[in-house]
Scaffold this active site. Sequence first.
Site, mmCIF file in Angstrom:
data_model
loop_
_atom_site.group_PDB
_atom_site.id
_atom_site.type_symbol
_atom_site.label_atom_id
_atom_site.label_comp_id
_atom_site.label_asym_id
_atom_site.label_seq_id
_atom_site.Cartn_x
_atom_site.Cartn_y
_atom_site.Cartn_z
ATOM 1 N N ASP B 10 0.797 -1.212 -0.066
ATOM 2 C CA ASP B 10 -0.173 0.080 0.029
ATOM 3 C C ASP B 10 0.883 1.349 -0.016
ATOM 4 O O ASP B 10 2.149 1.309 0.392
ATOM 5 C CB ASP B 10 -0.934 -0.063 1.202
ATOM 6 C CG ASP B 10 -1.629 1.442 1.534
ATOM 7 O OD1 ASP B 10 -2.271 1.799 0.483
ATOM 8 O OD2 ASP B 10 -1.311 1.839 2.343
ATOM 9 N N ASP B 12 -0.469 5.117 0.711
ATOM 10 C CA ASP B 12 -0.563 6.249 1.763
ATOM 11 C C ASP B 12 -0.595 5.639 3.211
ATOM 12 O O ASP B 12 -1.585 4.825 3.382
ATOM 13 C CB ASP B 12 -1.706 7.016 1.477
ATOM 14 C CG ASP B 12 -1.858 8.486 2.033
ATOM 15 O OD1 ASP B 12 -0.943 8.819 2.805
ATOM 16 O OD2 ASP B 12 -2.613 9.318 1.515
#
Lengths: 256, 256
Positions: B10, B12
């Site tokens: 991932d 953010d």
Amino acid sequence: MKNYKGLLIDLDGTMYRGAKVIEEAPRFVKRCREQGIPYLFLTNNSAKTPDQVAEKLNGMGIPASSENVYTSSMAAASYVSHHRPQAKVYMIGEEGLKQALEKQGMTFVEEGADVVVVGIDRGLSYEKLGRAARNIEKGALFVSTNGDKAIPSEEGFLPGNGAITEAIALTAGIRPIFTGKPEAIVVDEALDQLGISKAEALLVGDNYYTDILAGIHSGIDTLMVETGATSFKELNDVQAQPTYKIKTLDEWSFFS
Amino acid sequence: MKNYKGLLIDLDGTMYRGAKVIEEAPRFVKRCREQGIPYLFLTNNSAKTPDQVAEKLNGMGIPASSENVYTSSMAAASYVSHHRPQAKVYMIGEEGLKQALEKQGMTFVEEGADVVVVGIDRGLSYEKLGRAARNIEKGALFVSTNGDKAIPSEEGFLPGNGAITEAIALTAGIRPIFTGKPEAIVVDEALDQLGISKAEALLVGDNYYTDILAGIHSGIDTLMVETGATSFKELNDVQAQPTYKIKTLDEWSFFS
């Protein structure tokens, strides 16, 4: 049936279907007028002004002046004036909503709003959605004229004010107060304008889920006609029933 | 811990927070590269192209090329190509989605679409919402990149793709298929691109409700870091737990 002192009358499905008048409607309203019974047309349309609504009705042979029209925008403006008098408003909407808010002495701002009021707006943009959500996040009261999800048109459904409002509510994480049908607010504000009590009022409409429920929520008697959205058969699925049911408006007698 | 053959990472909250790199992130990705373990960055951002995402990462000292990036737009385009190859698409979205659909051989139309694909679009209008709804009503498959309701920004929340998509879904009366996290679709499509099996894959993320759930829905192992959205304490409220939990990426050993 009682001798009612005032009527709240729905438009689409009760007075007309789209651009076509319902045959019994002009007769019904003329009888109403002859008997000296005051009436208000009650519409969730937030874009049109009362003048524009009255003009359409007159064009169909239904006697109406702008004083006979009560819109979800007027209910929103009236609601806001009770809860935030002289408010700074960020508005998403068209002429009908703008005029209603101005008549209640509201001023329009882009930021730092006391209230966000949302109505149907065919000039909607990403920017407007975001601005509404940010004003709400910062504490503005969130009022929406109505929750109608889609508007039927000749090409298919158009986004209704309920769909626009939901996008803002999801962004801000805050639910709105709706003022139009099926909420009690629009009925209560309309009765206020008509100057009659709940016991004296009758709401006339075709759509169980907007018109009739608005009357039920407000606690007034309701008359359902079968010329529009809801068939009497569908009433088997609901608990709270309309006070009266008639096929068409011709069946109604004003005095018992 | 197993010796995984590929990582889905991932962005953010895991690699950076907004414009600021997370200290341990460049070290983690460099270790990954040194060990020869392939990785894909997995993002729900549907507006950016893989090139734009890679550029941001490189600017933060995180080694990435466009081949290391898999977006919710790419998952949407890939999903559409499996279910409606060479489709006529009505798109609401920005460059990242446009490019992804073009790469899958889709053509763009305004009416008569086989598929409606929706991603974040800062040029959104009432007209676009209505056009999407009408194509869906007439039978187009309804695909949306992700259900994220709001996007945090410096001024406050902006409407997310989930908010836009909901307005269309309410208008059309039809629910969409989402392709981004927390759906399994984006994970399955990314593994396909990485060329590894579910048993060989590890998903790394900070947000339980998007990242970790996407891994769980797809049936792959998950590694949760506490540098972003979800605290470990919040895991007391959920049933399905991540496979591993570490405070920061420095705690991870690639080989047992």
